[in-house]
Design an enzyme around this catalytic site. Structure first.
Site, PDB file in Angstrom:
ATOM      1  CD  GLU A 184     -16.347  28.121  66.635  1.00  0.00           C
ATOM      2  OE1 GLU A 184     -15.861  29.262  66.504  1.00  0.00           O
ATOM      3  OE2 GLU A 184     -16.195  27.214  65.781  1.00  0.00           O
TER       4      GLU A 184
ATOM      5  CD  GLU B 107     -21.719  28.540  60.515  1.00  0.00           C
ATOM      6  OE1 GLU B 107     -20.871  28.568  59.637  1.00  0.00           O
ATOM      7  OE2 GLU B 107     -21.507  28.917  61.676  1.00  0.00           O
TER       8      GLU B 107
ATOM      9  CG  HIS C 212     -20.082  31.023  65.183  1.00  0.00           C
ATOM     10  ND1 HIS C 212     -19.478  29.987  65.856  1.00  0.00           N
ATOM     11  CD2 HIS C 212     -19.841  30.821  63.863  1.00  0.00           C
ATOM     12  CE1 HIS C 212     -18.888  29.193  64.963  1.00  0.00           C
ATOM     13  NE2 HIS C 212     -19.096  29.685  63.755  1.00  0.00           N
TER      14      HIS C 212
ATOM     15  CG  ASN D 226     -16.316  32.962  61.834  1.00  0.00           C
ATOM     16  OD1 ASN D 226     -15.658  33.812  62.446  1.00  0.00           O
ATOM     17  ND2 ASN D 226     -17.019  32.022  62.448  1.00  0.00           N
ATOM     18  CD1 TRP D 227     -10.822  35.060  58.215  1.00  0.00           C
ATOM     19  CD2 TRP D 227      -9.525  36.755  58.919  1.00  0.00           C
ATOM     20  NE1 TRP D 227     -10.234  35.615  57.115  1.00  0.00           N
ATOM     21  CE2 TRP D 227      -9.439  36.656  57.508  1.00  0.00           C
ATOM     22  CE3 TRP D 227      -8.808  37.742  59.579  1.00  0.00           C
ATOM     23  CZ2 TRP D 227      -8.646  37.527  56.759  1.00  0.00           C
ATOM     24  CZ3 TRP D 227      -8.024  38.616  58.835  1.00  0.00           C
ATOM     25  CH2 TRP D 227      -7.940  38.506  57.438  1.00  0.00           C
ATOM     26  CE  LYS D 228     -14.936  29.186  62.957  1.00  0.00           C
ATOM     27  NZ  LYS D 228     -15.314  27.809  63.190  1.00  0.00           N
TER      28      LYS D 228
ATOM     29  N   GLY E  23     -15.109  29.070  57.719  1.00  0.00           N
ATOM     30  CA  GLY E  23     -14.111  29.217  58.782  1.00  0.00           C
ATOM     31  C   GLY E  23     -12.721  28.927  58.247  1.00  0.00           C
ATOM     32  N   GLY E  24     -12.266  27.708  58.446  1.00  0.00           N
ATOM     33  CA  GLY E  24     -10.891  27.304  58.097  1.00  0.00           C
ATOM     34  C   GLY E  24     -10.433  27.738  56.719  1.00  0.00           C
TER      35      GLY E  24
ATOM     36  N   GLY F 275     -15.639  22.933  61.631  1.00  0.00           N
ATOM     37  CA  GLY F 275     -14.247  22.672  61.979  1.00  0.00           C
ATOM     38  C   GLY F 275     -13.914  21.194  62.088  1.00  0.00           C
TER      39      GLY F 275
ATOM     40  CB  SER G 297     -16.325  21.225  56.985  1.00  0.00           C
ATOM     41  OG  SER G 297     -15.914  21.067  58.326  1.00  0.00           O
TER      42      SER G 297
HETATM   43  P1  PGA Z   1     -15.463  25.856  59.334  1.00  0.00           P
HETATM   44  O1  PGA Z   1     -16.210  26.956  60.222  1.00  0.00           O
HETATM   45  O2  PGA Z   1     -15.617  26.280  57.902  1.00  0.00           O
HETATM   46  O3  PGA Z   1     -14.029  25.874  59.802  1.00  0.00           O
HETATM   47  O4  PGA Z   1     -16.126  24.549  59.615  1.00  0.00           O
HETATM   48  C1  PGA Z   1     -17.431  27.497  59.798  1.00  0.00           C
HETATM   49  C2  PGA Z   1     -17.938  28.432  60.859  1.00  0.00           C
HETATM   50  O5  PGA Z   1     -17.771  28.165  62.038  1.00  0.00           O
HETATM   51  O6  PGA Z   1     -18.550  29.465  60.527  1.00  0.00           O
END
Ligand code: PGA
Length: 255
Positions: free
Chosen positions: A100, A170, A98, A13-15, A237-238, A176, A216
């Site tokens: 966010e 999640e 998601h 998930n590149w956001k 994500g990251g 994050g 994470s």
């Molecule tokens: P993260 O993000 O791996 O940076 O914690 C995961 C996500 O939001 O899907």
């Protein structure tokens, strides 16, 4: 059913990261690293990068997804993109719900459900995100919150349509933050979600549903999380922004 009968799915998930040129470069770097993977590999990217991503990933094992979609087919919804548009663009996957989106953009269980319906109607594959906030975990409400989010999002979804649903657990406090749920914590909730699906549908559907962990997940902790019986992949994500790290996670999922 034996976990080994489900194909794991590792999804990035590149956001809000990467321009179209950066997208092409990163996918070109990833392609040889994930070639021949024993799991499905998906990269969910910003709308503006979708065409670049589809082009860069063509002929490889990497599939492409969007990070959201609207519930209407078209209309006066400035800034939105419909599931129908994604389908027409040749995008097979979409993330819905998601945290966010829920936290910063007013997404509710009902709007998540509506987006799920629209995406299913177009035949898209959905990565449906659920997860509790830290205060909810501390108040011992994790099971209640995650069950409610899952149940509302799946209301009206048929057993047949469940083939197109991946659920990503999640915990919001792990996204994050560098703070990962322990494999035991992640397994407990993923197992709970599978039991809920068995209740809502049947054990066959529950056994076939891919349930990911996200929050994470990285090249160091992935193997331990992915070894758990109800964790069939990850939403990353990251670590999905760095080719080598993402490739290590993909490798871990194939084992
Ligand atoms: P993260 O993000 O791996 O940076 O914690 C995961 C996500 O939001 O899907």
């Amino acid at each position: 059913m034996n976990k080994a009968l489900r194909t794991p799915v590792i999804a990035g998930n590149w956001k809000m990261n990467n321009t179209p040129d950066e997208t092409k470069a990163l996918i070109a770097e990833m392609k040889p690293l994930v070639a021949g993977a024993d799991c499905k590999v998906v990269l969910c990217v910003p709308y503006i990068d979708l065409y670049a991503a589809l082009e860069a990933a063509a002929g490889s094992d990497i599939e492409i997804g969007a990070e959201n979609c609207h519930w209407a087919e078209k209309g006066a919804f400035t800034g939105e993109v419909s599931a129908k548009m994604l389908k027409a663009a040749g995008v097979p996957y979409v993330i819905i719900g998601h945290s966010e989106r829920r936290q910063y953009f007013g997404e509710t269980d009902i709007t998540v459900r509506n987006r799920v319906r629209a995406a299913l109607n177009e035949g898209l594959k959905i990565i449906l995100c659920v997860g509790e906030m830290l205060a909810e975990r501390k108040a011992d409400m994790t099971a209640e919150i995650v069950s409610a989010q899952t149940e509302v999002a799946l209301s009206g979804v048929t057993a047949e349509e469940m083939k197109n649903i991946i659920i990503a657990y999640e915990p919001v406090w792990a996204i994050g933050t560098g703070e990962t749920a322990t494999p035991e914590q992640a397994q407990e909730v993923c197992g709970m979600i599978r039991a809920l699906i068995a209740r809502l549908y049947n054990s066959e559907v529950a056994d076939a549903t891919v349930i990911q962990y996200g929050g994470s997940m990285n090249e160091k902790n992935a193997a331990e999380l992915l070894a758990k019986p109800d964790i069939d992949g990850g939403l990353i994500g990251g670590a999905s922004l760095v080719a080598e790290k993402f490739a290590v996670i993909v490798e871990a999922a194939g084992k």
